[in-house]
Design a protein around this motif. Structure first.
Motif, PDB file in Angstrom:
ATOM      1  N   PRO A  80       0.837  -1.197   0.000  1.00 36.74           N
ATOM      2  CA  PRO A  80       0.000   0.000   0.000  1.00 36.74           C
ATOM      3  C   PRO A  80       0.876   1.251   0.000  1.00 36.74           C
ATOM      4  CG  PRO A  80      -0.813  -1.561   1.613  1.00 36.74           C
ATOM      5  CD  PRO A  80       0.508  -2.092   1.132  1.00 36.74           C
ATOM      6  N   MET A  81       0.402   2.271  -0.667  1.00 30.90           N
ATOM      7  CA  MET A  81       1.154   3.521  -0.730  1.00 30.90           C
ATOM      8  C   MET A  81       0.201   4.697  -0.548  1.00 30.90           C
ATOM      9  SD  MET A  81       3.799   2.635  -3.843  1.00 30.90           S
ATOM     10  CE  MET A  81       4.937   3.977  -3.447  1.00 30.90           C
ATOM     11  N   GLY A  82       0.753   5.825  -0.165  1.00 31.56           N
ATOM     12  CA  GLY A  82      -0.104   6.977   0.070  1.00 31.56           C
ATOM     13  C   GLY A  82       0.652   8.285   0.008  1.00 31.56           C
ATOM     14  N   TRP A  83      -0.089   9.358   0.180  1.00 32.32           N
ATOM     15  CA  TRP A  83       0.465  10.715   0.157  1.00 32.32           C
ATOM     16  C   TRP A  83       0.070  11.468   1.419  1.00 32.32           C
ATOM     17  CZ3 TRP A  83       3.709  12.408  -3.672  1.00 32.32           C
ATOM     18  CH2 TRP A  83       3.753  11.652  -4.849  1.00 32.32           C
ATOM     19  N   PHE A  84       1.031  12.196   1.942  1.00 29.93           N
ATOM     20  CA  PHE A  84       0.810  13.134   3.027  1.00 29.93           C
ATOM     21  C   PHE A  84       1.315  14.495   2.570  1.00 29.93           C
ATOM     22  CE2 PHE A  84      -0.196  10.639   6.915  1.00 29.93           C
ATOM     23  CZ  PHE A  84      -0.090   9.368   6.383  1.00 29.93           C
ATOM     24  N   ARG A  85       0.894  15.529   3.282  1.00 24.99           N
ATOM     25  CA  ARG A  85       1.458  16.847   3.013  1.00 24.99           C
ATOM     26  C   ARG A  85       1.696  17.563   4.321  1.00 24.99           C
ATOM     27  NH1 ARG A  85      -3.690  20.088   0.232  1.00 24.99           N
ATOM     28  NH2 ARG A  85      -4.775  20.618   2.185  1.00 24.99           N
ATOM     29  N   GLN A  86       2.622  18.518   4.275  1.00 25.05           N
ATOM     30  CA  GLN A  86       2.999  19.195   5.511  1.00 25.05           C
ATOM     31  C   GLN A  86       3.453  20.616   5.225  1.00 25.05           C
ATOM     32  OE1 GLN A  86       6.400  17.499   7.559  1.00 25.05           O
ATOM     33  NE2 GLN A  86       5.577  18.112   9.568  1.00 25.05           N
ATOM     34  N   ASN A  87       3.072  21.507   6.122  1.00 25.01           N
ATOM     35  CA  ASN A  87       3.574  22.873   6.131  1.00 25.01           C
ATOM     36  C   ASN A  87       4.403  23.071   7.391  1.00 25.01           C
ATOM     37  OD1 ASN A  87       2.691  24.472   3.741  1.00 25.01           O
ATOM     38  ND2 ASN A  87       0.680  23.726   4.371  1.00 25.01           N
ATOM     39  N   PRO A  88       5.291  24.036   7.391  1.00 30.59           N
ATOM     40  CA  PRO A  88       6.175  24.233   8.550  1.00 30.59           C
ATOM     41  C   PRO A  88       5.397  24.425   9.851  1.00 30.59           C
ATOM     42  CG  PRO A  88       6.962  25.508   6.691  1.00 30.59           C
ATOM     43  CD  PRO A  88       5.621  24.945   6.285  1.00 30.59           C
ATOM     44  N   GLY A  89       5.829  23.717  10.883  1.00 28.93           N
ATOM     45  CA  GLY A  89       5.236  23.867  12.199  1.00 28.93           C
ATOM     46  C   GLY A  89       3.925  23.139  12.389  1.00 28.93           C
ATOM     47  N   ILE A  90       3.505  22.391  11.370  1.00 31.92           N
ATOM     48  CA  ILE A  90       2.232  21.681  11.439  1.00 31.92           C
ATOM     49  C   ILE A  90       2.477  20.201  11.199  1.00 31.92           C
ATOM     50  CG2 ILE A  90      -0.081  21.475  10.449  1.00 31.92           C
ATOM     51  CD1 ILE A  90       0.161  24.370   9.552  1.00 31.92           C
ATOM     52  N   ASP A  91       1.731  19.346  11.889  1.00 31.14           N
ATOM     53  CA  ASP A  91       1.867  17.909  11.670  1.00 31.14           C
ATOM     54  C   ASP A  91       1.460  17.540  10.247  1.00 31.14           C
ATOM     55  OD1 ASP A  91       0.708  16.965  14.994  1.00 31.14           O
ATOM     56  OD2 ASP A  91       2.702  17.481  14.263  1.00 31.14           O
ATOM     57  N   PRO A  92       2.042  16.489   9.688  1.00 35.03           N
ATOM     58  CA  PRO A  92       1.640  16.049   8.355  1.00 35.03           C
ATOM     59  C   PRO A  92       0.154  15.719   8.296  1.00 35.03           C
ATOM     60  CG  PRO A  92       3.667  14.958   9.018  1.00 35.03           C
ATOM     61  CD  PRO A  92       3.141  15.665  10.225  1.00 35.03           C
ATOM     62  N   GLU A  93      -0.461  16.023   7.159  1.00 33.78           N
ATOM     63  CA  GLU A  93      -1.863  15.696   6.926  1.00 33.78           C
ATOM     64  C   GLU A  93      -1.946  14.505   5.970  1.00 33.78           C
ATOM     65  OE1 GLU A  93      -4.369  19.760   6.901  1.00 33.78           O
ATOM     66  OE2 GLU A  93      -2.986  19.549   5.210  1.00 33.78           O
ATOM     67  N   LYS A 136      -5.777  25.103  -4.925  1.00 40.18           N
ATOM     68  CA  LYS A 136      -6.028  26.315  -4.154  1.00 40.18           C
ATOM     69  C   LYS A 136      -4.765  26.705  -3.397  1.00 40.18           C
ATOM     70  CE  LYS A 136     -10.750  24.646  -3.417  1.00 40.18           C
ATOM     71  NZ  LYS A 136     -11.365  25.492  -4.466  1.00 40.18           N
ATOM     72  N   PRO A 137      -4.643  27.974  -3.045  1.00 41.81           N
ATOM     73  CA  PRO A 137      -3.451  28.392  -2.289  1.00 41.81           C
ATOM     74  C   PRO A 137      -3.237  27.569  -1.018  1.00 41.81           C
ATOM     75  CG  PRO A 137      -4.596  30.315  -3.108  1.00 41.81           C
ATOM     76  CD  PRO A 137      -5.464  29.137  -3.430  1.00 41.81           C
ATOM     77  N   GLU A 138      -4.314  27.120  -0.390  1.00 41.00           N
ATOM     78  CA  GLU A 138      -4.173  26.339   0.839  1.00 41.00           C
ATOM     79  C   GLU A 138      -3.660  24.921   0.571  1.00 41.00           C
ATOM     80  OE1 GLU A 138      -6.839  28.067  -0.200  1.00 41.00           O
ATOM     81  OE2 GLU A 138      -8.713  26.979   0.213  1.00 41.00           O
ATOM     82  N   ASP A 139      -3.539  24.530  -0.690  1.00 40.40           N
ATOM     83  CA  ASP A 139      -2.918  23.244  -1.017  1.00 40.40           C
ATOM     84  C   ASP A 139      -1.402  23.342  -1.031  1.00 40.40           C
ATOM     85  OD1 ASP A 139      -5.552  22.780  -3.405  1.00 40.40           O
ATOM     86  OD2 ASP A 139      -5.370  21.822  -1.429  1.00 40.40           O
ATOM     87  N   THR A 140      -0.886  24.537  -0.912  1.00 39.02           N
ATOM     88  CA  THR A 140       0.556  24.713  -0.862  1.00 39.02           C
ATOM     89  C   THR A 140       1.135  23.938   0.308  1.00 39.02           C
ATOM     90  OG1 THR A 140       0.475  26.895  -1.903  1.00 39.02           O
ATOM     91  CG2 THR A 140       2.405  26.398  -0.525  1.00 39.02           C
ATOM     92  N   ALA A 141       2.113  23.086   0.033  1.00 36.00           N
ATOM     93  CA  ALA A 141       2.704  22.246   1.071  1.00 36.00           C
ATOM     94  C   ALA A 141       3.844  21.430   0.473  1.00 36.00           C
ATOM     95  CB  ALA A 141       1.662  21.304   1.669  1.00 36.00           C
ATOM     96  N   LEU A 142       4.554  20.779   1.351  1.00 32.04           N
ATOM     97  CA  LEU A 142       5.532  19.766   0.963  1.00 32.04           C
ATOM     98  C   LEU A 142       4.791  18.431   0.950  1.00 32.04           C
ATOM     99  CD1 LEU A 142       8.592  19.513   0.325  1.00 32.04           C
ATOM    100  CD2 LEU A 142       8.924  18.944   2.732  1.00 32.04           C
ATOM    101  N   TYR A 143       4.769  17.800  -0.198  1.00 32.92           N
ATOM    102  CA  TYR A 143       4.015  16.554  -0.357  1.00 32.92           C
ATOM    103  C   TYR A 143       4.957  15.366  -0.264  1.00 32.92           C
ATOM    104  CZ  TYR A 143      -0.236  19.010  -1.616  1.00 32.92           C
ATOM    105  OH  TYR A 143      -1.366  19.792  -1.565  1.00 32.92           O
ATOM    106  N   TYR A 144       4.570  14.410   0.578  1.00 34.48           N
ATOM    107  CA  TYR A 144       5.387  13.234   0.812  1.00 34.48           C
ATOM    108  C   TYR A 144       4.709  11.987   0.262  1.00 34.48           C
ATOM    109  CZ  TYR A 144       8.146  15.927   4.193  1.00 34.48           C
ATOM    110  OH  TYR A 144       8.967  16.852   4.795  1.00 34.48           O
ATOM    111  N   CYS A 145       5.471  11.198  -0.454  1.00 34.06           N
ATOM    112  CA  CYS A 145       5.034   9.858  -0.853  1.00 34.06           C
ATOM    113  C   CYS A 145       5.400   8.897   0.268  1.00 34.06           C
ATOM    114  CB  CYS A 145       5.756   9.468  -2.143  1.00 34.06           C
ATOM    115  SG  CYS A 145       5.513   7.766  -2.676  1.00 34.06           S
ATOM    116  N   THR A 146       4.516   7.953   0.539  1.00 33.87           N
ATOM    117  CA  THR A 146       4.786   6.986   1.583  1.00 33.87           C
ATOM    118  C   THR A 146       4.465   5.584   1.110  1.00 33.87           C
ATOM    119  OG1 THR A 146       2.576   7.048   2.564  1.00 33.87           O
ATOM    120  CG2 THR A 146       4.169   8.684   3.347  1.00 33.87           C
ATOM    121  N   LEU A 147       5.055   4.625   1.780  1.00 33.66           N
ATOM    122  CA  LEU A 147       4.750   3.210   1.597  1.00 33.66           C
ATOM    123  C   LEU A 147       4.390   2.695   2.971  1.00 33.66           C
ATOM    124  CD1 LEU A 147       6.798   0.640  -0.421  1.00 33.66           C
ATOM    125  CD2 LEU A 147       6.301   0.185   1.971  1.00 33.66           C
TER     126      LEU A 147
END
Length: 120
Positions: free
Chosen positions: A32-45, A86-97
């Motif tokens: 299984p694989m997935g995506w998370f995203r994160q902005n500075p100072g906030i936990d990954p979503e 949207k501007p609120e989608d701005t983030a660092l996006y992480y691929c995960t396994l």
């Protein structure tokens, strides 16, 4: 396992963008694989995940109806299709396994992350 994301960048509101992630060094059996995203100072979503049969698990409400996930087991790849950004989608996006425990996706390996910036 090594995960490498690609496809990020700067886009305008309303644009679409597709992220790709290729996994290397894993056993033959897909995971299984997935995506998370994160902005500075906030936990990954948690954004989206997909099991080996292509069934996906949804994460945050804010991307429902706009983002989709797919995979290509033959290429050990997972994709994040992002529409109407949207501007609120701005983030660092992480691929995960990871793995599923019941209906919950648990990441075990993370890529280095790729920046997506939505701005006019």
């Amino acid at each position: 396992v090594h995960l490498v994301e690609s496809g990020g960048g700067l886009v305008q509101p309303g644009d679409s963008l597709n992220l790709s992630c290729v996994a290397s060094g894993q056993p033959f059996t897909p995971y299984p694989m997935g995506w998370f995203r994160q902005n500075p100072g906030i936990d990954p979503e948690f954004v989206l995940a997909i099991n080996t049969n292509g069934v996906h698990t949804e994460g945050i409400d804010s991307v429902k109806g706009r983002f989709a996930i797919s995979r290509d087991n033959a290429k050990n790849a997972v994709f994040l299709h992002m529409n109407d950004l949207k501007p609120e989608d701005t983030a660092l996006y992480y691929c995960t396994l990871g793995y599923y425990a019941g209906t919950y996706y648990h990441p075990t390996n993370w890529g280095q992350g790729i920046q997506v910036t939505v701005s006019s």
